[in-house]
Design a protein around this motif. Structure first.
Motif, mmCIF file in Angstrom:
data_model
loop_
_atom_site.group_PDB
_atom_site.id
_atom_site.type_symbol
_atom_site.label_atom_id
_atom_site.label_comp_id
_atom_site.label_asym_id
_atom_site.label_seq_id
_atom_site.Cartn_x
_atom_site.Cartn_y
_atom_site.Cartn_z
ATOM 1 N N HIS A 193 0.819 -1.213 0.000
ATOM 2 C CA HIS A 193 0.000 0.000 0.000
ATOM 3 C C HIS A 193 0.853 1.264 0.000
ATOM 4 C CE1 HIS A 193 -3.225 2.761 0.754
ATOM 5 N NE2 HIS A 193 -2.672 3.168 1.882
ATOM 6 N N ARG A 194 0.493 2.189 -0.871
ATOM 7 C CA ARG A 194 1.160 3.488 -0.940
ATOM 8 C C ARG A 194 0.159 4.558 -0.533
ATOM 9 N NH1 ARG A 194 5.772 4.172 -3.799
ATOM 10 N NH2 ARG A 194 5.088 6.109 -4.754
ATOM 11 N N LYS A 195 0.525 5.305 0.496
ATOM 12 C CA LYS A 195 -0.368 6.333 1.009
ATOM 13 C C LYS A 195 -0.325 7.575 0.121
ATOM 14 C CE LYS A 195 1.524 6.304 5.131
ATOM 15 N NZ LYS A 195 1.750 6.558 6.568
ATOM 16 N N TRP A 196 -1.225 8.510 0.412
ATOM 17 C CA TRP A 196 -1.326 9.720 -0.408
ATOM 18 C C TRP A 196 0.001 10.472 -0.467
ATOM 19 C CZ3 TRP A 196 0.052 13.776 2.502
ATOM 20 C CH2 TRP A 196 -0.154 13.705 3.888
ATOM 21 N N GLU A 197 0.769 10.471 0.629
ATOM 22 C CA GLU A 197 2.039 11.201 0.628
ATOM 23 C C GLU A 197 3.020 10.579 -0.358
ATOM 24 O OE1 GLU A 197 4.533 13.352 4.055
ATOM 25 O OE2 GLU A 197 4.561 11.168 4.244
ATOM 26 N N ALA A 231 1.153 17.774 -0.666
ATOM 27 C CA ALA A 231 1.883 16.975 0.320
ATOM 28 C C ALA A 231 3.120 17.777 0.737
ATOM 29 C CB ALA A 231 2.265 15.624 -0.260
ATOM 30 N N THR A 232 3.063 18.382 1.902
ATOM 31 C CA THR A 232 4.075 19.364 2.292
ATOM 32 C C THR A 232 5.473 18.769 2.435
ATOM 33 O OG1 THR A 232 3.090 19.099 4.501
ATOM 34 C CG2 THR A 232 2.608 21.122 3.320
ATOM 35 N N GLY A 233 5.580 17.541 2.938
ATOM 36 C CA GLY A 233 6.901 16.935 3.095
ATOM 37 C C GLY A 233 7.635 16.773 1.775
ATOM 38 N N PRO A 234 7.061 15.999 0.820
ATOM 39 C CA PRO A 234 7.713 15.847 -0.482
ATOM 40 C C PRO A 234 7.899 17.172 -1.222
ATOM 41 C CG PRO A 234 6.044 14.161 -0.188
ATOM 42 C CD PRO A 234 5.888 15.127 0.951
ATOM 43 N N ALA A 235 7.005 18.141 -0.956
ATOM 44 C CA ALA A 235 7.108 19.442 -1.617
ATOM 45 C C ALA A 235 8.219 20.306 -1.032
ATOM 46 C CB ALA A 235 5.777 20.187 -1.518
ATOM 47 N N GLY A 236 8.833 19.863 0.068
ATOM 48 C CA GLY A 236 9.883 20.664 0.693
ATOM 49 C C GLY A 236 9.350 21.883 1.417
ATOM 50 N N VAL A 269 16.919 18.770 7.735
ATOM 51 C CA VAL A 269 16.051 18.695 8.909
ATOM 52 C C VAL A 269 14.702 18.141 8.468
ATOM 53 C CG1 VAL A 269 14.931 19.967 10.769
ATOM 54 C CG2 VAL A 269 17.181 20.686 9.966
ATOM 55 N N ARG A 270 14.285 17.046 9.050
ATOM 56 C CA ARG A 270 12.997 16.442 8.683
ATOM 57 C C ARG A 270 11.957 16.881 9.708
ATOM 58 N NH1 ARG A 270 11.683 12.012 5.272
ATOM 59 N NH2 ARG A 270 9.722 10.969 5.825
ATOM 60 N N LEU A 271 11.192 17.890 9.344
ATOM 61 C CA LEU A 271 10.163 18.419 10.236
ATOM 62 C C LEU A 271 8.861 17.657 10.038
ATOM 63 C CD1 LEU A 271 10.907 22.212 9.682
ATOM 64 C CD2 LEU A 271 11.476 20.853 11.707
ATOM 65 N N HIS A 272 8.104 17.519 11.107
ATOM 66 C CA HIS A 272 6.821 16.823 11.063
ATOM 67 C C HIS A 272 5.708 17.780 11.477
ATOM 68 C CE1 HIS A 272 8.468 12.740 10.407
ATOM 69 N NE2 HIS A 272 9.507 13.212 11.073
ATOM 70 N N TRP A 332 6.300 16.883 6.961
ATOM 71 C CA TRP A 332 6.225 15.460 6.630
ATOM 72 C C TRP A 332 5.063 14.827 7.383
ATOM 73 C CZ3 TRP A 332 8.424 13.007 2.736
ATOM 74 C CH2 TRP A 332 9.544 13.603 2.121
ATOM 75 N N GLY A 333 4.288 14.052 6.634
ATOM 76 C CA GLY A 333 3.108 13.420 7.219
ATOM 77 C C GLY A 333 1.856 14.266 7.114
ATOM 78 N N GLY A 334 1.968 15.449 6.511
ATOM 79 C CA GLY A 334 0.812 16.336 6.420
ATOM 80 C C GLY A 334 0.604 16.895 5.038
#
Length: 304
Positions: free
Chosen positions: A56-60, A84-89, A147-150, A165-167
């Motif tokens: 399964h691949r989630k929306w992110e 998808a804010t994480g992949p979008a940087g 820096v991997r922000l959540h 990330w995650g949002g």
């Protein structure tokens, strides 16, 4: 042959919004028409075919900047647009409005954020800003490298959330029953201010190496079990990390109940492994505590 799109179709402006976001390098995914929830299937209904053939691949994971995929999706229905804010940087600060149940006259997220700026001795940042359907604001910032922000909820202050990330955030051009999302400041996306980064990344807790009990206390089997279970958590692939963490805690809880492993050592080792796998402290600690206590109580021990 299908009829060509015309400008009367409701998905045309939404397709344009999705393509515009992708052109900025922002990964997009479809949201339900007129809503803010992802339109993609969840894990429990995953067909395990196509993009999900390998799991399964989630929306992110499925968010994209590929115009061909975007056109194929948005010509199907008038989906709202999620970024998808994480992949979008991106790190997006979400300044919300008080809910109806909140006290009359309570400050909104923007006023609380302004107080933060003044406390930091900094001006209100100039950056790309979107007005949300309920009248709040989304301030877009470029996330710093390395820096991997959540996501956070209320960490910076009342009615101030962040998405990383995650949002995801609802993109400008989307419309809900409450209202639409539109750009109110078409400025370049600013780098995340240093004072905001500092507020979102407190100094890490000191975490020394996990000290295993001596063989006289635990024995070779217990020590091997601790190493194997923490390694399993540390290397768990995305989508299985929580499940693997809980399973490991329940397995090691039996050894805590029998007195072969100290509770504190197991708890610290599992939390460290979970965070190393990419989970946040807030995700790890409640899961580990609950699973350990369950296992200990079901194996004749006394939960902490």
């Amino acid at each position: 042959m299908s009829a060509p799109l015309t400008m009367d179709l409701p998905q045309v402006p939404l397709l344009a919004a999705a393509l515009a976001a992708a052109d900025r390098g922002w990964h997009v995914h479809p949201l339900r028409p007129g809503a803010k929830t992802p339109a993609l299937h969840g894990e429990e209904r995953c067909p395990r075919t196509g993009e999900c053939a390998g799991g399964h691949r989630k929306w992110e994971q499925r968010a994209t900047t590929d115009p061909t995929r975007i056109e194929r999706c948005w010509t199907h229905a008038p989906y709202n647009v999620g970024i998808a804010t994480g992949p979008a940087g991106l790190l997006v600060v979400d300044l919300d409005m008080p809910k109806d149940k909140d006290e009359k006259g309570a400050p909104d997220g923007a006023n609380c954020f302004l107080a933060l700026c003044e406390r930091a001795g900094q001006p209100w940042p100039t950056t790309y800003t979107v007005r949300s359907a309920r009248g709040g604001q989304h301030l877009y910032f470029a996330a710093p490298d390395g820096v991997r922000l959540h996501n956070t909820a209320g960490k910076l202050g009342a009615l101030i959330d962040t998405r990383a990330w995650g949002g995801y955030v609802v993109a400008a051009g989307s419309t809900t029953a409450t209202g639409d999302y539109h750009v109110v400041a078409d400025a370049p996306v600013a780098d995340l201010p240093a004072w905001l980064l500092a507020a979102l990344t407190p100094p890490p807790r000191a975490r020394g190496p996990v000290t295993l009990p001596s063989p006289g206390r635990a024995g070779a089997y217990a020590q091997a079990a601790l190493r194997n279970e923490t390694d399993s958590v540390r290397h768990a692939p995305e989508g299985t990390r929580n499940r693997t963490l809980v399973r490991a805690a329940r397995a090691l809880g039996r050894l805590v109940a029998s007195g072969d492993l100290p509770h504190a050592v197991v708890e610290e080792a599992l939390n460290g492994a979970g965070e190393a796998a990419g989970l946040t402290e807030r995700e790890c600690r409640p899961a580990v505590t609950s699973a350990l206590n369950w296992s200990i109580s079901h194996n004749g021990g006394t939960a902490a």
